[in-house]
Design a protein around this motif. Structure first.
Motif, PDB file in Angstrom:
ATOM      1  N   MET A  67     -23.903  11.026   3.689  1.00  0.00           N
ATOM      2  CA  MET A  67     -22.693  11.594   3.100  1.00  0.00           C
ATOM      3  C   MET A  67     -21.948  12.494   4.064  1.00  0.00           C
ATOM      4  SD  MET A  67     -23.407  12.206  -0.937  1.00  0.00           S
ATOM      5  CE  MET A  67     -21.664  12.531  -1.168  1.00  0.00           C
ATOM      6  N   TRP A  68     -22.661  13.299   4.877  1.00  0.00           N
ATOM      7  CA  TRP A  68     -21.895  14.182   5.759  1.00  0.00           C
ATOM      8  C   TRP A  68     -21.282  13.395   6.919  1.00  0.00           C
ATOM      9  CZ3 TRP A  68     -26.987  17.083   6.304  1.00  0.00           C
ATOM     10  CH2 TRP A  68     -27.666  16.788   7.485  1.00  0.00           C
ATOM     11  N   GLY A  69     -21.884  12.271   7.288  1.00  0.00           N
ATOM     12  CA  GLY A  69     -21.201  11.393   8.236  1.00  0.00           C
ATOM     13  C   GLY A  69     -19.962  10.779   7.605  1.00  0.00           C
ATOM     14  N   PHE A  70     -20.113  10.343   6.354  1.00  0.00           N
ATOM     15  CA  PHE A  70     -19.030   9.726   5.577  1.00  0.00           C
ATOM     16  C   PHE A  70     -17.869  10.696   5.419  1.00  0.00           C
ATOM     17  CE2 PHE A  70     -16.880   8.251   1.793  1.00  0.00           C
ATOM     18  CZ  PHE A  70     -17.081   6.868   1.765  1.00  0.00           C
ATOM     19  N   ILE A  71     -18.181  11.945   5.042  1.00  0.00           N
ATOM     20  CA  ILE A  71     -17.152  12.955   4.798  1.00  0.00           C
ATOM     21  C   ILE A  71     -16.444  13.348   6.091  1.00  0.00           C
ATOM     22  CG2 ILE A  71     -16.809  15.367   4.141  1.00  0.00           C
ATOM     23  CD1 ILE A  71     -19.028  14.929   2.023  1.00  0.00           C
ATOM     24  N   THR A  72     -17.222  13.547   7.161  1.00  0.00           N
ATOM     25  CA  THR A  72     -16.638  13.992   8.427  1.00  0.00           C
ATOM     26  C   THR A  72     -15.612  12.994   8.956  1.00  0.00           C
ATOM     27  OG1 THR A  72     -18.655  15.212   8.991  1.00  0.00           O
ATOM     28  CG2 THR A  72     -17.149  14.693  10.793  1.00  0.00           C
ATOM     29  N   VAL A  73     -15.949  11.704   8.865  1.00  0.00           N
ATOM     30  CA  VAL A  73     -15.062  10.697   9.444  1.00  0.00           C
ATOM     31  C   VAL A  73     -13.806  10.482   8.601  1.00  0.00           C
ATOM     32  CG1 VAL A  73     -15.919   8.569   8.360  1.00  0.00           C
ATOM     33  CG2 VAL A  73     -15.204   8.526  10.743  1.00  0.00           C
ATOM     34  N   LEU A  74     -13.815  10.923   7.348  1.00  0.00           N
ATOM     35  CA  LEU A  74     -12.598  10.824   6.536  1.00  0.00           C
ATOM     36  C   LEU A  74     -11.450  11.642   7.126  1.00  0.00           C
ATOM     37  CD1 LEU A  74     -13.774  10.900   2.795  1.00  0.00           C
ATOM     38  CD2 LEU A  74     -12.837   8.980   4.081  1.00  0.00           C
ATOM     39  N   ASN A  75     -11.789  12.614   7.981  1.00  0.00           N
ATOM     40  CA  ASN A  75     -10.734  13.383   8.641  1.00  0.00           C
ATOM     41  C   ASN A  75      -9.819  12.478   9.462  1.00  0.00           C
ATOM     42  OD1 ASN A  75     -11.903  15.633   7.558  1.00  0.00           O
ATOM     43  ND2 ASN A  75     -12.791  16.374   9.465  1.00  0.00           N
ATOM     44  N   ASP A  76     -10.399  11.402  10.028  1.00  0.00           N
ATOM     45  CA  ASP A  76      -9.598  10.482  10.839  1.00  0.00           C
ATOM     46  C   ASP A  76      -8.556   9.756   9.992  1.00  0.00           C
ATOM     47  OD1 ASP A  76     -11.237  11.266  12.880  1.00  0.00           O
ATOM     48  OD2 ASP A  76     -12.449   9.449  12.899  1.00  0.00           O
ATOM     49  N   ILE A  77      -8.807   9.659   8.683  1.00  0.00           N
ATOM     50  CA  ILE A  77      -7.825   9.080   7.763  1.00  0.00           C
ATOM     51  C   ILE A  77      -6.851  10.152   7.284  1.00  0.00           C
ATOM     52  CG2 ILE A  77      -7.534   7.873   5.562  1.00  0.00           C
ATOM     53  CD1 ILE A  77      -8.889   6.201   7.713  1.00  0.00           C
ATOM     54  N   LEU A  78      -7.381  11.351   7.054  1.00  0.00           N
ATOM     55  CA  LEU A  78      -6.532  12.441   6.558  1.00  0.00           C
ATOM     56  C   LEU A  78      -5.439  12.833   7.538  1.00  0.00           C
ATOM     57  CD1 LEU A  78      -8.893  15.035   4.816  1.00  0.00           C
ATOM     58  CD2 LEU A  78      -7.035  13.726   3.775  1.00  0.00           C
ATOM     59  N   ILE A  79      -5.757  12.812   8.830  1.00  0.00           N
ATOM     60  CA  ILE A  79      -4.784  13.288   9.821  1.00  0.00           C
ATOM     61  C   ILE A  79      -3.480  12.490   9.786  1.00  0.00           C
ATOM     62  CG2 ILE A  79      -4.341  13.440  12.310  1.00  0.00           C
ATOM     63  CD1 ILE A  79      -7.183  14.492  12.620  1.00  0.00           C
ATOM     64  N   PRO A  80      -3.520  11.155   9.931  1.00  0.00           N
ATOM     65  CA  PRO A  80      -2.232  10.428   9.852  1.00  0.00           C
ATOM     66  C   PRO A  80      -1.617  10.466   8.462  1.00  0.00           C
ATOM     67  CG  PRO A  80      -4.070   8.892   9.981  1.00  0.00           C
ATOM     68  CD  PRO A  80      -4.629  10.253  10.259  1.00  0.00           C
ATOM     69  N   HIS A  81      -2.480  10.563   7.421  1.00  0.00           N
ATOM     70  CA  HIS A  81      -1.964  10.600   6.056  1.00  0.00           C
ATOM     71  C   HIS A  81      -1.189  11.894   5.799  1.00  0.00           C
ATOM     72  CE1 HIS A  81      -1.755   9.577   1.829  1.00  0.00           C
ATOM     73  NE2 HIS A  81      -2.183  10.793   1.518  1.00  0.00           N
ATOM     74  N   LEU A  82      -1.792  13.037   6.104  1.00  0.00           N
ATOM     75  CA  LEU A  82      -1.117  14.316   5.884  1.00  0.00           C
ATOM     76  C   LEU A  82       0.055  14.495   6.845  1.00  0.00           C
ATOM     77  CD1 LEU A  82      -4.172  16.687   5.255  1.00  0.00           C
ATOM     78  CD2 LEU A  82      -2.687  15.567   3.577  1.00  0.00           C
ATOM     79  N   LYS A  83      -0.044  13.873   8.008  1.00  0.00           N
ATOM     80  CA  LYS A  83       1.074  13.917   8.961  1.00  0.00           C
ATOM     81  C   LYS A  83       2.331  13.328   8.320  1.00  0.00           C
ATOM     82  CE  LYS A  83       2.336  12.384  13.629  1.00  0.00           C
ATOM     83  NZ  LYS A  83       3.447  11.473  13.279  1.00  0.00           N
ATOM     84  N   ALA A  84       2.136  12.220   7.581  1.00  0.00           N
ATOM     85  CA  ALA A  84       3.276  11.585   6.908  1.00  0.00           C
ATOM     86  C   ALA A  84       3.710  12.369   5.676  1.00  0.00           C
ATOM     87  CB  ALA A  84       2.908  10.152   6.525  1.00  0.00           C
TER      88      ALA A  84
END
Length: 428
Positions: free
Chosen positions: A36-53
């Protein structure tokens, strides 16, 4: 990402703990935590372009996601070690799960209110919980079974961590990028506002699912009975105490961890936008988000290959080779286009795989009683994941995203140096 050792020594087995005790259930739960902490940490790579938009941010501003998340390691690591010494490892795991769960719940008001600062606060709280978990969980894994199987159990749980980083981007892309195909240029001001609100709220469901899972696991773990009581290994009273800061190979290794985590996180942070560049692959965000799984999946494969290769080659030589290979791939990704650029950047994960454990093990070699302090220093050095991405973001805003991928080469050059010379002990 690799699971990260806590700021305390892994204790020697206690004679009072029965190795015949059935620890299947708690071990299964801890294995789930690594995933889970691997799963959660890598979600940041999705959040960055998403929140950027969502917030119309620059690359530099969007990289604050990683600054908030990995900044928690620099702030919380040392206090977490002291806290767990006071409350014990079992309560530390439960507390870490609860704090991480609260951080996930904070994404709900952040999405509703559409406040970027609240997203960052949620990430900091979430990462604080994960930091406490990592300090507490590793020693538990070593004790839940026979002592001779400790390394095997840790290897297995770390493999599950990599599985989490591989599957996380797929999960995030499907749920978070569900509406990312809308052409915002054709929307009116009112429709654009409504679209961005919908996009901000799209993070709520995945993080509510994660929150319920984390809080549920904390309840289950708190109710488990007959878990071993872990006592930190005592220092040798006859050994003259020496600060870890006096060991050059540890200090150089801490810089290596700082730069490695910074490079790995920075590359992952900008892969979605990199693959969307017209001169690279012009991929839509949802497809590019799923492609991140190849980056982290390659790291999982590389970890198993690395174990086999270390039976024949010295770790420091493999470290140097991996760093040089990563530099060459980054050069190709920065200066080429199409499939060459795409697969060059994704293949870097394969060579990242062994870097953290090799640098860590070389850094703590022969520290004696200072091992605990050295481990804490290395854990704090993970804050590199908070520093390097904003620097690359700043470069991306000023000289272009693709060319900014040259920056992590500097990190890998240093890591190659550490594998050649920096790891040497003072008396060698």
């Amino acid at each position: 990402m690799a699971s990260i050792p806590g700021a305390t020594n892994i204790p020697a087995p206690s004679a009072s703990t029965s190795t015949e005790q059935n620890h299947f259930v708690p071990l299964a739960i801890l294995t789930t935590l690594f995933f889970m902490w691997g799963f959660i940490t890598v979600l940041n790579d999705i959040l960055i372009p998403h929140l950027k938009a969502v917030f119309d941010l620059s690359h530099f501003q969007a990289s604050a996601v990683q600054f908030a998340f990995f900044g928690a390691y620099g702030v919380v690591s040392y206090p977490a070690g002291a806290l767990i010494k006071q409350i014990g490892y079992k309560k530390g795991v439960v507390l870490g799960l609860l704090i991480a769960g609260v951080g996930c719940l904070m994404f709900y008001p952040a999405g509703t209110m559409r406040v970027y600062g609240l997203f960052l606060a949620a990430l900091f709280v979430l990462a604080s919980g994960i930091t406490i978990l990592q300090v507490a969980a590793n020693p538990y894994v070593t004790r839940l079974g026979k002592p001779e199987g400790a390394s095997l159990r840790l290897t297995f749980t770390q493999a599950l961590n990599s599985l989490g980083t591989t599957l996380g981007p797929i999960f995030g892309s499907i749920l978070i990028f569900s509406a990312a195909t809308v052409d915002i240029g054709s929307l009116s001001a009112i429709d654009l506002e409504a679209h961005r609100q919908t996009e901000a709220e799209s993070v709520q469901l995945p993080y509510l699912i994660l929150a319920s899972s984390l809080i549920g696991l904390s309840i289950v773990f708190a109710l488990l009975k007959n878990l071993p009581v872990i006592v930190d290994a005592a220092e040798d009273a006859n050994h003259t105490a020496k600060s870890a800061w006096q060991y050059k190979h540890l200090v150089l290794g801490a810089l290596g961890i700082f730069l490695y985590v910074g490079a790995e996180v920075s590359i992952g942070s900008f892969i979605v936008d990199f693959l969307g560049e017209p001169d690279v692959a012009n991929m839509p965000k949802r497809q590019a988000g799923s492609m991140i799984s190849f980056y982290w999946g390659a790291a999982m494969v590389g970890r198993f290959l690395g174990v086999a290769l270390m039976l024949r080659f010295k770790p420091q030589k493999l470290l140097t080779f991996a760093a040089v290979a990563a530099s060459i791939l980054l050069l190709a990704a920065s200066l080429s286009s199409g499939n060459i650029a795409v697969w060059s950047v994704l293949a870097i994960g394969l060579f990242n795989s062994i870097m953290f454990p090799v640098i860590f093990s070389l850094s703590v070699n022969k520290l004696g009683p200072a091992t605990s302090q050295g481990s804490g220093i290395l854990c704090v050095a993970i804050v590199g994941g908070a520093i390097i991405p904003p620097i690359q973001g700043l470069l991306a805003d000023n000289i272009g995203l693709q060319i900014s991928f040259l920056l992590p080469i500097l990190c890998y050059i240093y890591i190659a140096f550490y594998g050649v010379k920096g790891y040497h002990l003072d008396d060698e």
